[in-house]
Design a protein around this motif. Structure first.
Motif: not given
Length: 279
Positions: A134-148, A219-225
Motif C-alpha cells: 500500500i505505501p508503494l501504491f500511495i506513491a504511485w496513485f496517491g491516496i484517492g479512490e484509485e489507490m483503494k 484497510v484502505v478506508e483508513h487512508y484519507n477516506a
C-alpha cells in the motif's frame, strides 16, 4: 421323478431411489435456513454475556447499545451514504480483480507458454502481502479512490487465479482421450469440458476473493477516506465510541456473510450436476 426348482424373481434395486433416501436421511441432508444458526448462536452468547456482566461494555458494547448506535448513525449521520460508498469500492475492486484473475488463469491454464509468463509473477505476488504494498501504491496513485480500488482488485485477483488455474490443470486426462475418440475438436473440448470442469475451482476462488476484498476494504478506508464504513470507524475511534466501532464491524461482517452465502447459493445452482456432500 423330476424335481422342479422354483427360483424367486431377482429384483434390481433402484439406485436412484437409494441415492434420494441417502440424501434425505444421511449426513448430507440440508436443514432449511441452517446458515443462520451460527450467527444466531453467536448473537445469543454475546447478549447473555453482556446481560450477565461477563462482557464489559468497555471491551465490547452490548447488542442493544449497538442497535441504538446504529439508529443514531442512520438518523443523525450519513450511515447509508457510508454503506453505499464502501459497497461501491468493494464491488468495483472485486469485479476488476475477478475478471483479471480469471483471464490470466485461463491463459496460463490452457497454454504452457502463457503459464511460463504469468504463473511465476503471480506466485511471487502471492508470497508478498498486498497490504505491505500500500505505501508503494500511495506513491504511485496517491491516496484517492484509485489507490483503494486497485488495492482491493489486487487482493481479489490472487485467489481467483490460483483456484481457477488449479481447476483447469486438474481436469482428468481421460476426458481428453474420450474427446479424441469421439472426434471433438480442441475448441469444443475447451468450451464443453475444460471450462465447466474448472468452474468449481473458480467458485471456490470467488469465496476467498470476496473475503479478501473486504479485508482490503477495511484497510484502505483508513487512508484519507471521506466516506465509508472505515471512515466512520476511524472517527468513532478518535472519540472513543466503541458502540459505533462495533456497528461498523457488524456491517463488515454482514457484507462478508451475505456475499459468501450468495456465492455458495450460486455454486449449488450452477453445479447442480455435481454430486457432493454439500449438494
Amino acid at each position: 421323478m423330476t424335481a422342479t426348482l422354483h427360483t424367486a424373481p431377482v429384483t434390481i434395486p433402484d439406485t436412484t431411489d437409494q441415492r434420494v433416501v441417502r440424501r434425505r436421511l444421511g449426513p448430507g441432508h440440508r436443514i432449511r435456513f441452517s446458515f443462520w444458526f451460527g450467527p444466531a448462536l453467536a448473537l445469543a452468547i454475546w447478549s447473555i454475556g453482556s446481560a450477565t456482566g461477563l462482557i464489559k461494555p468497555a471491551i465490547l458494547s452490548a447488542p442493544w447499545d449497538v442497535v441504538v448506535a446504529f439508529q443514531d448513525q442512520w438518523v443523525n449521520h450519513d450511515l447509508l451514504g457510508n454503506i453505499v460508498a464502501s459497497l461501491q469500492r468493494s464491488l468495483v475492486g472485486l469485479t476488476l480483480g475477478v475478471v483479471t484473475g480469471a483471464v490470466l488463469a485461463v491463459i496460463s491454464g490452457l497454454s504452457r507458454f502463457g503459464e511460463s509468463l504469468i504463473d511465476g509473477p503471480i506466485q511471487i505476488k502471492r508470497s508478498v502481502p498486498t497490504l505491505a504494498i500500500i505505501p508503494l501504491f500511495i506513491a504511485w496513485f496517491g491516496i484517492g479512490e484509485e489507490m483503494k480500488v486497485i488495492t482491493i482488485a489486487l487482493i481479489s485477483l490472487v485467489p481467483i487465479y490460483i483456484h481457477t488455474h488449479n481447476g483447469l490443470r486438474g481436469i482428468d486426462g481421460k476426458y481428453a482421450e474420450l474427446a479424441e475418440t469421439i472426434g471433438i475438436n480442441h475448441g469444443e473440448f475447451i468450451r464443453h469440458v475444460v471450462l465447466p470442469g474448472a468452474l468449481p475451482g473458480f467458485l471456490l476462488g470467488m469465496r476467498f476473493a470476496v473475503t479478501s476484498s473486504l479485508l482490503g476494504l477495511v484497510v484502505v478506508e483508513h487512508y484519507n477516506a471521506v466516506a465509508g464504513i472505515g471512515y466512520m470507524i476511524t472517527l468513532a475511534e478518535q472519540y472513543g465510541q466503541t458502540d459505533v466501532i462495533v456497528v461498523g464491524l457488524v456491517i463488515y461482517g454482514i457484507f462478508g456473510y451475505c456475499a459468501d452465502s450468495a456465492v455458495r447459493f450460486t455454486g449449488r445452482r450452477v453445479l447442480a450436476w455435481r454430486q457432493t456432500l454439500e449438494g
